[in-house]
Design an enzyme around this catalytic site. Sequence first.
Site, PDB file in Angstrom:
ATOM      1  N   GLN A   1       2.852  22.009  21.499  1.00  0.00           N
ATOM      2  CA  GLN A   1       2.314  22.835  20.069  1.00  0.00           C
ATOM      3  C   GLN A   1       3.026  21.941  18.874  1.00  0.00           C
ATOM      4  OE1 GLN A   1       3.515  27.036  18.084  1.00  0.00           O
ATOM      5  NE2 GLN A   1       4.417  26.635  20.234  1.00  0.00           N
TER       6      GLN A   1
ATOM      7  N   ARG B   1      15.393  31.929   8.431  1.00  0.00           N
ATOM      8  CA  ARG B   1      14.811  32.433   9.606  1.00  0.00           C
ATOM      9  C   ARG B   1      15.598  32.036  10.660  1.00  0.00           C
ATOM     10  NH1 ARG B   1       8.510  32.254   9.124  1.00  0.00           N
ATOM     11  NH2 ARG B   1       7.973  31.631   7.130  1.00  0.00           N
TER      12      ARG B   1
ATOM     13  N   ASP C   1      15.128  39.406  12.501  1.00  0.00           N
ATOM     14  CA  ASP C   1      16.427  38.578  12.239  1.00  0.00           C
ATOM     15  C   ASP C   1      17.413  39.363  11.668  1.00  0.00           C
ATOM     16  OD1 ASP C   1      14.509  35.305  11.369  1.00  0.00           O
ATOM     17  OD2 ASP C   1      14.858  36.399  13.398  1.00  0.00           O
TER      18      ASP C   1
ATOM     19  N   ARG D   1       0.758  -1.335   0.049  1.00  0.00           N
ATOM     20  CA  ARG D   1      -0.071   0.059  -0.011  1.00  0.00           C
ATOM     21  C   ARG D   1       0.928   1.405   0.019  1.00  0.00           C
ATOM     22  NH1 ARG D   1      -2.554  -1.022   5.578  1.00  0.00           N
ATOM     23  NH2 ARG D   1      -0.574  -1.632   5.898  1.00  0.00           N
TER      24      ARG D   1
ATOM     25  N   LYS E   1      12.628  21.184  20.586  1.00  0.00           N
ATOM     26  CA  LYS E   1      11.725  21.313  19.365  1.00  0.00           C
ATOM     27  C   LYS E   1      12.363  20.173  18.522  1.00  0.00           C
ATOM     28  CE  LYS E   1      12.811  25.676  18.975  1.00  0.00           C
ATOM     29  NZ  LYS E   1      13.003  26.935  18.426  1.00  0.00           N
TER      30      LYS E   1
ATOM     31  N   TYR F   1       6.898  21.627  12.694  1.00  0.00           N
ATOM     32  CA  TYR F   1       7.792  21.729  14.314  1.00  0.00           C
ATOM     33  C   TYR F   1       6.837  21.072  15.322  1.00  0.00           C
ATOM     34  CZ  TYR F   1      10.483  25.841  12.887  1.00  0.00           C
ATOM     35  OH  TYR F   1      11.233  26.615  12.427  1.00  0.00           O
TER      36      TYR F   1
ATOM     37  N   HIS G   1      18.047  28.063  17.107  1.00  0.00           N
ATOM     38  CA  HIS G   1      17.620  27.241  15.776  1.00  0.00           C
ATOM     39  C   HIS G   1      17.511  28.208  14.780  1.00  0.00           C
ATOM     40  CE1 HIS G   1      14.812  25.252  12.909  1.00  0.00           C
ATOM     41  NE2 HIS G   1      15.687  24.458  12.837  1.00  0.00           N
TER      42      HIS G   1
ATOM     43  N   HIS H   1      16.926  31.542  16.274  1.00  0.00           N
ATOM     44  CA  HIS H   1      16.019  31.866  17.575  1.00  0.00           C
ATOM     45  C   HIS H   1      16.028  30.622  18.758  1.00  0.00           C
ATOM     46  CE1 HIS H   1      13.294  33.572  14.127  1.00  0.00           C
ATOM     47  NE2 HIS H   1      14.449  34.438  14.425  1.00  0.00           N
TER      48      HIS H   1
HETATM   49  C1  LIG Z   1       7.589  30.704  17.003  1.00  0.00           C
HETATM   50  C2  LIG Z   1       6.186  30.832  16.976  1.00  0.00           C
HETATM   51  C3  LIG Z   1       5.684  31.565  16.433  1.00  0.00           C
HETATM   52  N1  LIG Z   1       4.056  31.528  16.219  1.00  0.00           N
HETATM   53  C4  LIG Z   1       3.244  32.661  15.821  1.00  0.00           C
HETATM   54  C5  LIG Z   1       3.687  33.997  16.074  1.00  0.00           C
HETATM   55  C6  LIG Z   1       3.734  34.902  14.924  1.00  0.00           C
HETATM   56  O1  LIG Z   1       2.158  35.540  14.876  1.00  0.00           O
HETATM   57  C7  LIG Z   1       4.058  33.943  13.955  1.00  0.00           C
HETATM   58  C8  LIG Z   1       5.391  34.066  13.248  1.00  0.00           C
HETATM   59  O2  LIG Z   1       6.393  34.077  14.200  1.00  0.00           O
HETATM   60  P1  LIG Z   1       7.817  34.166  13.950  1.00  0.00           P
HETATM   61  O3  LIG Z   1       7.854  35.315  12.983  1.00  0.00           O
HETATM   62  O4  LIG Z   1       8.356  34.339  15.398  1.00  0.00           O
HETATM   63  O5  LIG Z   1       8.283  33.013  13.385  1.00  0.00           O
HETATM   64  P2  LIG Z   1       9.662  32.672  12.852  1.00  0.00           P
HETATM   65  O6  LIG Z   1      10.623  33.566  12.477  1.00  0.00           O
HETATM   66  O7  LIG Z   1       9.569  31.471  11.809  1.00  0.00           O
HETATM   67  O8  LIG Z   1      10.209  31.799  14.119  1.00  0.00           O
HETATM   68  C9  LIG Z   1      10.700  30.413  14.218  1.00  0.00           C
HETATM   69  O9  LIG Z   1      11.771  30.336  13.460  1.00  0.00           O
HETATM   70  C10 LIG Z   1      12.890  29.513  14.033  1.00  0.00           C
HETATM   71  C11 LIG Z   1      13.561  28.895  12.830  1.00  0.00           C
HETATM   72  C12 LIG Z   1      12.581  28.766  14.982  1.00  0.00           C
HETATM   73  O10 LIG Z   1      13.202  27.591  15.273  1.00  0.00           O
HETATM   74  C13 LIG Z   1      11.400  29.079  16.012  1.00  0.00           C
HETATM   75  O11 LIG Z   1      10.381  27.810  15.926  1.00  0.00           O
HETATM   76  C14 LIG Z   1      10.714  30.085  15.587  1.00  0.00           C
HETATM   77  O12 LIG Z   1      11.346  31.267  16.441  1.00  0.00           O
HETATM   78  O13 LIG Z   1       3.737  32.642  14.355  1.00  0.00           O
HETATM   79  C15 LIG Z   1       3.522  30.954  17.248  1.00  0.00           C
HETATM   80  O14 LIG Z   1       2.236  30.684  17.060  1.00  0.00           O
HETATM   81  N2  LIG Z   1       4.137  29.724  18.065  1.00  0.00           N
HETATM   82  C16 LIG Z   1       5.614  29.643  17.619  1.00  0.00           C
HETATM   83  O15 LIG Z   1       6.088  28.859  18.402  1.00  0.00           O
END
Ligand SMILES: Cc1cn([C@H]2C[C@H](O)[C@@H](COP(=O)(O)OP(=O)(O)O[C@H]3O[C@H](C)C(=O)[C@H](O)[C@H]3O)O2)c(=O)[nH]c1=O
Length: 175
Positions: free
Chosen positions: A46, A59, A168, A23, A72, A132, A119, A62
């Site tokens: 999450q 990205r 960033d 399958r 994570k 994630y 990360h 962080h």
């Molecule tokens: C990180 C995160 C964000 N959000 C929401 C908050 C914002 O409204 C939206 C975008 O958030 P942000 O711009 O911080 O996302 P990234 O810049 O991609 O951040 C991630 O990118 C790097 C590479 C990582 O490893 C982390 O998981 C995380 O920091 O998603 C959530 O609801 N939960 C979360 O865990």
Amino acid sequence: MMFRPTPLPGVMEVLPAPSRDARGAFTRLWCAEDFAAAGIGFRPVQASRSDNARRHTLRGMHYQAAPRAEAKLVRCISGRVHDVVLDLRPDSPAHRRWIAVTLSAREGNALFIPPGCAHGFMTLTEDAALDYLIDAPHAPELARGVRWDDPAFGIAWPATPAVMSERDRSWPDHG
Ligand SMILES: Cc1cn([C@H]2C[C@H](O)[C@@H](COP(=O)(O)OP(=O)(O)O[C@H]3O[C@H](C)C(=O)[C@H](O)[C@H]3O)O2)c(=O)[nH]c1=O
């Protein structure tokens, strides 16, 4: 699933072990018992997805500060990414060291990243996406970062970023 240690203590590459038949395949992506057997206590609260249209999107780097430092499990589900982990744990023998692993949807490999490590990734294809699993609720007030080109760490990237967030772009030098 198989766990492959990396030069950063506790940072593991997780390789899928699909069960295949006529399958198709069934692949366990996370399992509390398998992780515990590998010495990793990881209980996600999450699940999130990162979609990135352009090649060389960056990205990171962080991490979330205590008291909601997060572990994570990151997996590429579309395309390929240059994935980087930076060890910021003061007590780690690999403190301030970084590693890079190519994550690809084709291989289905993932990285487990413990608390205290930053990360980030640079996409290597268009339409790259990552899943994630995270073991702490999102706490924007505890978001911390290291700039991709911070001279303190000398992280090697395959290209100059084509797109990244202003946040960033402007993380201060770590010193
Ligand atoms: C990180 C995160 C964000 N959000 C929401 C908050 C914002 O409204 C939206 C975008 O958030 P942000 O711009 O911080 O996302 P990234 O810049 O991609 O951040 C991630 O990118 C790097 C590479 C990582 O490893 C982390 O998981 C995380 O920091 O998603 C959530 O609801 N939960 C979360 O865990």
